[in-house]
Design a protein around this motif. Structure first.
Motif, PDB file in Angstrom:
ATOM      1  N   ALA A  43       0.917 -24.600 -24.501  1.00 43.58           N
ATOM      2  CA  ALA A  43       0.087 -23.836 -24.288  1.00 43.58           C
ATOM      3  C   ALA A  43      -1.712 -23.673 -25.229  1.00 43.58           C
ATOM      4  O   ALA A  43      -2.063 -22.990 -24.632  1.00 43.58           O
ATOM      5  N   LYS A  44      -1.346 -24.470 -26.747  1.00 46.16           N
ATOM      6  CA  LYS A  44      -2.288 -24.162 -27.247  1.00 46.16           C
ATOM      7  C   LYS A  44      -3.611 -25.022 -26.632  1.00 46.16           C
ATOM      8  O   LYS A  44      -4.478 -24.820 -26.518  1.00 46.16           O
ATOM      9  N   TRP A  45      -3.528 -25.928 -25.788  1.00 44.02           N
ATOM     10  CA  TRP A  45      -4.313 -27.221 -25.657  1.00 44.02           C
ATOM     11  C   TRP A  45      -4.501 -26.478 -23.571  1.00 44.02           C
ATOM     12  O   TRP A  45      -5.286 -26.990 -23.182  1.00 44.02           O
ATOM     13  N   GLU A  46      -4.021 -25.695 -23.240  1.00 49.61           N
ATOM     14  CA  GLU A  46      -4.072 -24.779 -22.099  1.00 49.61           C
ATOM     15  C   GLU A  46      -5.153 -24.162 -22.655  1.00 49.61           C
ATOM     16  O   GLU A  46      -6.230 -23.703 -21.609  1.00 49.61           O
ATOM     17  N   LYS A  47      -5.361 -23.146 -23.940  1.00 48.34           N
ATOM     18  CA  LYS A  47      -6.183 -21.697 -23.995  1.00 48.34           C
ATOM     19  C   LYS A  47      -7.273 -22.931 -24.297  1.00 48.34           C
ATOM     20  O   LYS A  47      -8.568 -22.541 -23.930  1.00 48.34           O
ATOM     21  N   ILE A  48      -6.970 -23.893 -24.875  1.00 47.90           N
ATOM     22  CA  ILE A  48      -8.785 -24.776 -25.742  1.00 47.90           C
ATOM     23  C   ILE A  48      -9.378 -25.261 -24.541  1.00 47.90           C
ATOM     24  O   ILE A  48     -10.352 -25.176 -24.336  1.00 47.90           O
ATOM     25  N   THR A  49      -7.813 -25.921 -23.711  1.00 52.06           N
ATOM     26  CA  THR A  49      -9.594 -25.910 -22.644  1.00 52.06           C
ATOM     27  C   THR A  49     -10.060 -25.429 -21.448  1.00 52.06           C
ATOM     28  O   THR A  49     -11.343 -25.327 -21.549  1.00 52.06           O
ATOM     29  N   ILE A  50      -9.247 -23.803 -21.547  1.00 47.11           N
ATOM     30  CA  ILE A  50      -9.430 -22.842 -20.541  1.00 47.11           C
ATOM     31  C   ILE A  50     -10.744 -22.128 -21.130  1.00 47.11           C
ATOM     32  O   ILE A  50     -11.921 -22.085 -21.234  1.00 47.11           O
ATOM     33  N   MET A  51     -10.922 -22.116 -22.866  1.00 46.65           N
ATOM     34  CA  MET A  51     -11.886 -21.432 -24.112  1.00 46.65           C
ATOM     35  C   MET A  51     -13.672 -22.770 -23.679  1.00 46.65           C
ATOM     36  O   MET A  51     -14.211 -22.914 -23.705  1.00 46.65           O
ATOM     37  N   GLY A  52     -13.300 -24.081 -23.991  1.00 45.16           N
ATOM     38  CA  GLY A  52     -14.182 -24.965 -23.403  1.00 45.16           C
ATOM     39  C   GLY A  52     -14.901 -24.504 -21.527  1.00 45.16           C
ATOM     40  O   GLY A  52     -16.131 -24.773 -22.322  1.00 45.16           O
ATOM     41  N   ALA A  53     -14.078 -24.556 -20.851  1.00 46.20           N
ATOM     42  CA  ALA A  53     -14.701 -24.744 -19.531  1.00 46.20           C
ATOM     43  C   ALA A  53     -15.401 -22.988 -19.396  1.00 46.20           C
ATOM     44  O   ALA A  53     -16.762 -23.283 -19.318  1.00 46.20           O
ATOM     45  N   VAL A  54     -14.616 -22.637 -19.751  1.00 41.10           N
ATOM     46  CA  VAL A  54     -15.705 -21.488 -20.017  1.00 41.10           C
ATOM     47  C   VAL A  54     -17.237 -21.479 -20.532  1.00 41.10           C
ATOM     48  O   VAL A  54     -18.233 -20.821 -20.379  1.00 41.10           O
ATOM     49  N   THR A  55     -16.559 -21.802 -22.123  1.00 39.30           N
ATOM     50  CA  THR A  55     -18.016 -21.841 -22.768  1.00 39.30           C
ATOM     51  C   THR A  55     -19.017 -22.752 -22.197  1.00 39.30           C
ATOM     52  O   THR A  55     -20.042 -22.309 -21.951  1.00 39.30           O
ATOM     53  N   CYS A  56     -18.443 -24.143 -21.478  1.00 36.16           N
ATOM     54  CA  CYS A  56     -19.263 -25.109 -20.629  1.00 36.16           C
ATOM     55  C   CYS A  56     -20.434 -23.931 -19.553  1.00 36.16           C
ATOM     56  O   CYS A  56     -21.242 -24.414 -19.268  1.00 36.16           O
ATOM     57  N   THR A  57     -19.881 -23.183 -18.953  1.00 34.62           N
ATOM     58  CA  THR A  57     -19.609 -22.581 -18.051  1.00 34.62           C
ATOM     59  C   THR A  57     -20.936 -21.317 -18.196  1.00 34.62           C
ATOM     60  O   THR A  57     -22.216 -21.090 -17.558  1.00 34.62           O
ATOM     61  N   LEU A  58     -20.555 -21.099 -19.178  1.00 32.07           N
ATOM     62  CA  LEU A  58     -22.030 -19.529 -19.670  1.00 32.07           C
ATOM     63  C   LEU A  58     -22.735 -20.595 -20.122  1.00 32.07           C
ATOM     64  O   LEU A  58     -24.003 -19.774 -20.040  1.00 32.07           O
ATOM     65  N   LEU A  59     -23.127 -21.317 -21.350  1.00 34.91           N
ATOM     66  CA  LEU A  59     -23.883 -22.402 -22.092  1.00 34.91           C
ATOM     67  C   LEU A  59     -25.420 -22.811 -20.235  1.00 34.91           C
ATOM     68  O   LEU A  59     -26.148 -23.300 -20.520  1.00 34.91           O
ATOM     69  N   ALA A  60     -24.087 -23.190 -19.638  1.00 35.91           N
ATOM     70  CA  ALA A  60     -24.740 -24.522 -18.575  1.00 35.91           C
ATOM     71  C   ALA A  60     -25.704 -22.913 -17.603  1.00 35.91           C
ATOM     72  O   ALA A  60     -26.710 -23.169 -17.731  1.00 35.91           O
ATOM     73  N   ALA A  61     -25.209 -21.884 -17.587  1.00 40.44           N
ATOM     74  CA  ALA A  61     -25.504 -20.665 -16.873  1.00 40.44           C
ATOM     75  C   ALA A  61     -27.180 -20.090 -17.307  1.00 40.44           C
ATOM     76  O   ALA A  61     -28.007 -20.026 -16.463  1.00 40.44           O
ATOM     77  N   TRP A  62     -26.878 -20.091 -19.048  1.00 37.30           N
ATOM     78  CA  TRP A  62     -27.566 -19.382 -19.899  1.00 37.30           C
ATOM     79  C   TRP A  62     -29.168 -20.352 -19.685  1.00 37.30           C
ATOM     80  O   TRP A  62     -30.246 -19.565 -19.460  1.00 37.30           O
TER      81      TRP A  62
END
Length: 101
Positions: A43-62
């Motif tokens: 569960a911990k690594w699923e949360k880390i992976t999802i947060m990393g993907a969301v962060t990378c997507t937001l940074l790319a969009a910005w």
């Protein structure tokens, strides 16, 4: 020096032979991660992976929304040897099939 290393190796081998390995309570081999709760780690690594993907997507969009600078045409440098006249064989390529017959 070699005899010292050999003696040390023999001592550790003898010490391991004297002390029997404790048998695991579950009957299987115990790995270093078996002491942790596997569901918690997953569960911990699923949360880390999802947060990393969301962060990378937001940074790319910005980054893509900011725009980029446009530069003027580069000057015509004489060493580029840009050919502006027609080829002697015409505007078509030399090795293209021509159907002018």
């Amino acid at each position: 020096m070699a005899s010292l290393a050999a003696r040390s190796g023999l001592r550790s081998l003898a010490a391991r032979a004297r002390a029997p390995a404790p048998a695991p309570a579950t009957g299987g081999r115990r790995m270093s991660s078996s002491a942790h709760d596997d569901a918690y780690e997953t569960a911990k690594w699923e949360k880390i992976t999802i947060m990393g993907a969301v962060t990378c997507t937001l940074l790319a969009a910005w980054n893509l929304s900011k725009g980029h600078p446009h530069f003027d045409e580069p000057p015509a440098y004489p060493y580029l040897h840009i050919r502006n006249k027609e080829f002697p064989w015409g505007p078509n390529g030399l090795f293209e099939v021509k159907h002018d017959h």
